[in-house]
Design an enzyme around this catalytic site. Structure first.
Site, short mmCIF file in Angstrom:
data_model
loop_
_atom_site.label_atom_id
_atom_site.label_comp_id
_atom_site.label_asym_id
_atom_site.label_seq_id
_atom_site.Cartn_x
_atom_site.Cartn_y
_atom_site.Cartn_z
CB CYS A 276 -0.93 0.00 1.21
SG CYS A 276 -2.10 -1.37 1.24
CG HIS A 355 12.47 -1.82 2.61
ND1 HIS A 355 12.27 -3.01 3.23
CD2 HIS A 355 12.03 -2.00 1.33
CE1 HIS A 355 11.75 -3.88 2.39
NE2 HIS A 355 11.58 -3.28 1.23
CG HIS A 440 -3.81 20.24 4.80
ND1 HIS A 440 -5.12 20.49 5.15
CD2 HIS A 440 -3.33 21.38 4.25
CE1 HIS A 440 -5.42 21.73 4.81
NE2 HIS A 440 -4.36 22.30 4.27
CG HIS A 444 -2.45 3.37 3.90
ND1 HIS A 444 -3.28 3.31 2.79
CD2 HIS A 444 -2.34 2.09 4.34
CE1 HIS A 444 -3.63 2.06 2.58
NE2 HIS A 444 -3.09 1.31 3.50
CG HIS A 473 -17.70 6.49 6.66
ND1 HIS A 473 -18.66 7.01 5.82
CD2 HIS A 473 -18.37 5.89 7.66
CE1 HIS A 473 -19.86 6.73 6.30
NE2 HIS A 473 -19.72 6.06 7.42
CG ASN A 477 -6.87 -0.26 2.62
OD1 ASN A 477 -6.28 0.34 1.73
ND2 ASN A 477 -6.24 -0.99 3.52
#
Length: 561
Positions: A276, A355, A440, A444, A473, A477
């Site tokens: 993702c 990573h 802002h 994810h 909502h 995802n």
């Protein structure tokens, strides 16, 4: 015996602290009333203990090597050659203007005031030229577009549960588990699933998967090119497509090239299996390519394919993805042309990639495999929350020196010196206030529990997390594209102003945590006002790229946020 019990309790406490476990005890009402003995066979009251996993406490341990990495990558950008030229310029200026030690250089070489000024100006000009030549090209985000599926693809939570039960693939325990997860997932009743999954029986084929990929990619790309006026067959020189689980041949990138008849010398890349957070990896790759290719446009397409990756087994660790992943995608147009600064929305300031794949536990916490029945799915380990927290801690420790104001860095340094160097008792660790660095936050939308834990760990307010929670909502995802839906939400609300800074945070298998920092170059009008147009066709086309136009007025829902 007491020593053994004490050692066991200490060991249990250590494990809970290491894995950040919290225990909640619930005492049900007693069976027998006061003054009345329990009836024969009547069971005594029981104690229910629930264990919840939480993100690690970032303040407890700060690895200094990541702080150093952030300082070196952002605090001292001048390369060695630039420093040498600077030293040379200073030496020349000093020699031209007067004395070196006790030697009168001006008298020795008969250099007058005009010549000294000329030397000084030449040295300064040389330094400016070197700085300009070593300065990286600015990377602009001209526009981005998110895919909004048609209403025929909508599915409610009850509809999802009915669809799941009607397939006949799941046992009672699996259905009960999915019901429980769906109820507290944070998803609403207007998310989207592809037709191949919603069909009864499901249509799982390569043709259906390609149809889903084409609908998502071409849907957002058509809007992007229409809004920007870019001709893909002529203008686009770099193309990057990321999709983790669906990698056909020819690739998704080749499908885009074929659809828009792009140039033969286009630099195309197809990123697969990166989870993702691959959307920010694609942005980072596009930035590097734009630094090496002047006057270029780069298109980044981020999506995930569901049709061939739906899990039809009964392993609980694999069923979670069915409950939260939904259909979606996004495309972004990046440019290094200085002329685009006037029409671009944002400028890319920083990208930081972390990573943790060198550790086996991190590598295997999100793992595609077969279950005991041979069904393929993506398994989410119980340690996922702790792994994500560790990756996030590393990422923000590296990012902090690049973005935090000096006052916050000094407070953090003071706390670090008191605890690590002076060993002062009672010195509390200091967590920097990232709200002083960003206006802002786009975290994810991996799940409601993840968003709540990130909010707690970074001490963010409900307003800071509103774009992420509302995206979960409304759209679920959507994997790597969720960050763009969140930024589109902030734009649709009319909250983005010139100079605002945006922090995008992505998590992904491997395990990875990546960040991108943008600065707004202009005010972005609310979606409803832009859609009205008022004789401005360009604004109407740009508004069509925003998937929140028809629903932003009802968000945030009071029952959810």
């Amino acid at each position: 015996m007491e020593a053994a019990a004490s050692a066991s309790a200490t060991s249990t406490a250590a494990v809970m602290e290491r894995e950040r476990l919290t225990a909640e005890m619930a005492f049900p009402p007693p069976v027998a009333k006061r003054g009345r003995a329990s009836k024969p066979g009547e069971e005594p009251p029981s104690v229910v203990i629930k264990i919840r996993r939480r993100l690690p406490d970032f303040a407890r341990s700060v690895n200094l090597k990541y702080v150093k990495l952030g300082l070196l990558s952002g605090g001292f950008p001048a390369p060695p050659a630039l420093l040498l030229w600077g030293v040379f310029a200073v030496v020349v200026a000093a020699a031209a203007c007067g004395r070196w030690g006790r030697v009168d250089v001006a008298a020795l070489y008969a250099v007058d005031l005009v010549s000294s000024a000329a030397w000084l100006c030449s040295a300064a000009l040389l330094l400016v030229v070197v700085v300009c030549l070593n300065r990286p090209r600015p990377v602009y985000l001209v526009e981005f577009a998110c895919y909004k599926p048609g209403d025929e693809h909508q599915i409610s939570k009850d509809g999802f549960l009915d669809m799941t039960a009607s397939t006949g693939f799941f046992n009672d325990e699996a259905l009960e588990f999915q019901t429980k997860i769906t109820g507290r997932s944070g998803l609403g009743d207007r998310t989207y699933l592809p037709p191949g999954i919603q069909a009864r029986p499901p249509r799982l084929s390569m043709a259906e998967a390609r149809a889903e990929a084409e609908a998502v990619m071409f849907g957002c790309l058509d809007k992007l090119f229409a809004a920007t006026g870019v001709v893909p067959s002529r203008d686009v020189g770099i193309l990057i497509v990321n999709c983790s689980l669906f990698n056909p041949t020819p690739s998704l990138a080749s499908m885009v090239v074929n659809r828009y008849r792009m140039r033969e010398d286009i630099k195309s890349f197809n990123l697969g299996g990166m989870g993702c957070s691959a959307g920010l990896i694609a942005v980072d790759l596009a930035r590097d390519l734009l630094q090496a290719n002047a006057d270029s446009y780069a298109v980044v397409v981020s999506t995930e394919n569901i049709t061939l990756n739906w899990y039809f087994g009964n392993d609980r660790s694999m069923l979670l993805s069915n409950c939260i992943f939904r259909m979606g995608g996004a495309a972004a147009l990046l440019s290094n042309r200085r002329a685009d600064a006037r029409r671009a929305k944002y400028r890319l300031l920083h990208t930081v990639r972390t990573h943790k794949g060198a550790t086996d536990g991190c590598f295997g916490c999100v793992y595609q495999r077969e279950d005991d029945g041979g069904k393929v799915g993506v398994s989410l380990a119980r340690e996922l929350m702790a792994v994500a927290g560790d990756a996030l801690k590393t990422n923000i420790t590296t990012l902090g020196p690049l973005v935090l104001p000096l006052s916050e860095q000094l407070k953090f340094l003071r706390s670090l010196l008191l605890r690590r160097v002076l060993r002062a008792r009672g010195a509390r660790p200091y967590i920097p206030d990232f709200r002083r660095a960003f206006e802002h936050f786009c975290v994810h939308a991996g799940g409601r529990a993840v968003l709540e834990e990130v909010q707690r760990s970074l001490s963010l307010g409900d307003g800071d997390m509103e774009p992420s929670k509302c995206t979960l909502h409304r759209f679920g995802n959507t994997s790597s594209s969720s960050l763009w839906y969140e930024l589109a939400y902030a734009e649709a609300k009319g909250r983005v102003r010139r100079g605002h800074r945006i922090w995008q945070i992505g998590f992904g298998s491997g395990f990875k945590c990546n960040s991108a920092v943008w600065r707004a170059l202009r005010d972005v009008p609310p979606a409803s006002a832009a859609a009205a147009g008022d004789d401005d066709d360009d604004e109407r086309r740009r508004a069509s790229c925003n998937p929140w136009v028809d629903s932003v007025e009802i968000y945030p829902p009071k029952a959810y946020i």
